[in-house]
Design a protein around this motif. Structure first.
Motif, PDB file in Angstrom:
ATOM      1  N   SER A  11       0.664  -1.419   0.090  1.00 50.27           N
ATOM      2  CA  SER A  11      -0.289   0.303  -0.240  1.00 50.27           C
ATOM      3  C   SER A  11       1.326   1.455  -0.127  1.00 50.27           C
ATOM      4  O   SER A  11       1.593   1.311   1.222  1.00 50.27           O
ATOM      5  CB  SER A  11      -1.203   0.224   1.020  1.00 50.27           C
ATOM      6  OG  SER A  11      -1.769  -1.436   1.156  1.00 50.27           O
ATOM      7  N   VAL A  12       0.910   2.203  -1.017  1.00 51.88           N
ATOM      8  CA  VAL A  12       1.631   3.360  -1.720  1.00 51.88           C
ATOM      9  C   VAL A  12       0.547   4.276  -1.030  1.00 51.88           C
ATOM     10  O   VAL A  12      -1.458   4.443  -1.082  1.00 51.88           O
ATOM     11  CB  VAL A  12       2.225   2.886  -1.928  1.00 51.88           C
ATOM     12  CG1 VAL A  12       3.574   2.334  -1.775  1.00 51.88           C
ATOM     13  CG2 VAL A  12       1.825   3.436  -3.450  1.00 51.88           C
ATOM     14  N   GLN A  13       0.842   5.671  -1.027  1.00 53.24           N
ATOM     15  CA  GLN A  13       0.429   6.401  -1.731  1.00 53.24           C
ATOM     16  C   GLN A  13       0.912   7.467  -2.816  1.00 53.24           C
ATOM     17  O   GLN A  13       1.805   6.588  -3.201  1.00 53.24           O
ATOM     18  CB  GLN A  13       0.464   8.143  -0.043  1.00 53.24           C
ATOM     19  CG  GLN A  13       0.295   7.842   0.973  1.00 53.24           C
ATOM     20  CD  GLN A  13       0.721   9.385   1.807  1.00 53.24           C
ATOM     21  OE1 GLN A  13       1.379   9.580   1.414  1.00 53.24           O
ATOM     22  NE2 GLN A  13      -0.085   9.710   2.657  1.00 53.24           N
ATOM     23  N   PRO A  14      -0.514   8.086  -3.821  1.00 52.78           N
ATOM     24  CA  PRO A  14      -0.434   8.224  -5.060  1.00 52.78           C
ATOM     25  C   PRO A  14       1.175   9.235  -4.656  1.00 52.78           C
ATOM     26  O   PRO A  14       1.635   9.947  -4.216  1.00 52.78           O
ATOM     27  CB  PRO A  14      -1.144   9.601  -5.272  1.00 52.78           C
ATOM     28  CG  PRO A  14      -2.122   9.172  -3.917  1.00 52.78           C
ATOM     29  CD  PRO A  14      -1.602   8.693  -2.610  1.00 52.78           C
ATOM     30  N   GLY A  16       3.884   7.558  -5.097  1.00 55.33           N
ATOM     31  CA  GLY A  16       5.260   7.179  -4.402  1.00 55.33           C
ATOM     32  C   GLY A  16       5.210   5.467  -5.767  1.00 55.33           C
ATOM     33  O   GLY A  16       5.000   5.662  -6.321  1.00 55.33           O
ATOM     34  N   PRO A  88      -4.364   6.372  -8.025  1.00 53.09           N
ATOM     35  CA  PRO A  88      -5.608   5.212  -7.694  1.00 53.09           C
ATOM     36  C   PRO A  88      -5.275   4.126  -9.158  1.00 53.09           C
ATOM     37  O   PRO A  88      -5.473   3.130  -8.012  1.00 53.09           O
ATOM     38  CB  PRO A  88      -6.518   6.633  -7.487  1.00 53.09           C
ATOM     39  CG  PRO A  88      -5.235   7.625  -6.815  1.00 53.09           C
ATOM     40  CD  PRO A  88      -4.158   7.909  -7.473  1.00 53.09           C
ATOM     41  N   VAL A 127      -3.088   1.746  -3.822  1.00 54.47           N
ATOM     42  CA  VAL A 127      -2.970   3.203  -3.843  1.00 54.47           C
ATOM     43  C   VAL A 127      -3.777   4.363  -3.589  1.00 54.47           C
ATOM     44  O   VAL A 127      -4.615   3.863  -4.418  1.00 54.47           O
ATOM     45  CB  VAL A 127      -2.118   3.449  -5.267  1.00 54.47           C
ATOM     46  CG1 VAL A 127      -1.826   5.549  -5.607  1.00 54.47           C
ATOM     47  CG2 VAL A 127      -1.115   2.340  -5.802  1.00 54.47           C
ATOM     48  N   SER A 128      -3.705   4.622  -1.979  1.00 53.54           N
ATOM     49  CA  SER A 128      -4.892   5.576  -1.680  1.00 53.54           C
ATOM     50  C   SER A 128      -4.033   6.445  -0.652  1.00 53.54           C
ATOM     51  O   SER A 128      -2.979   6.354   0.080  1.00 53.54           O
ATOM     52  CB  SER A 128      -5.557   5.345  -0.741  1.00 53.54           C
ATOM     53  OG  SER A 128      -4.752   4.171   0.056  1.00 53.54           O
ATOM     54  N   SER A 129      -4.538   7.121  -0.763  1.00 51.78           N
ATOM     55  CA  SER A 129      -4.169   9.246   0.076  1.00 51.78           C
ATOM     56  C   SER A 129      -4.477   8.459   1.444  1.00 51.78           C
ATOM     57  O   SER A 129      -4.614   9.089   2.881  1.00 51.78           O
ATOM     58  CB  SER A 129      -4.466   9.739  -0.163  1.00 51.78           C
ATOM     59  OG  SER A 129      -5.210   9.879  -0.703  1.00 51.78           O
TER      60      SER A 129
END
Length: 129
Positions: A11-14, A16, A88, A127-129
């Motif tokens: 899982s990573v942030q946009p 990343g 995302p 991919v999500s914040s």
């Protein structure tokens, strides 16, 4: 009995990055082209990228061009997919596949995941914040 095993998802942030690995066991990858497909929730498989058996020819889907980089280390019997500037819409299960060059490039470009000879179990990228 040969198999492909993917790793490196998460899982990573946009914005990343991740590095996915595809390791083969029971057979040597250097005779095969290797490709990455992905399946987002509720959607069909999408060919993302592939690399020829010699490593000198690569293909990227328009949706990932400039952000994803495929490479291979035949000595390690492994193929990698560097994924940068994640969005995302990149959220999906990513699958590694292997087949002869012609079959792989055709399937990756035209959509033929199920026809490929070797397929891994997948690694999830979120991919999500």
């Amino acid at each position: 009995q040969g198999q492909l095993v993917e790793s490196g998802g998460g899982s990573v942030q946009p914005g990343g990055s991740l590095r996915l690995s595809c390791a083969a066991s029971g057979f040597t990858l250097d005779s095969y082209a290797v490709g990455w497909f992905r399946q987002a929730p509720g959607k069909d498989y999408e060919g993302v990228s592939c690399i020829s058996s010699s490593g000198d020819i690569t293909y990227y889907a328009d949706s990932v061009k400039g952000r994803f980089t495929i490479s291979r280390d035949n000595a390690a019997n492994t193929v990698y997919l560097e994924i940068n500037s994640l969005k995302p819409e990149d959220t999906a299960v990513y699958y590694c596949t292997a087949d002869i060059n012609h079959n792989m490039f055709l399937a990756t470009k035209k959509g033929g995941y199920r026809q490929l000879g070797w397929r891994g179990q997948g690694t999830l990228v979120t991919v999500s914040s």
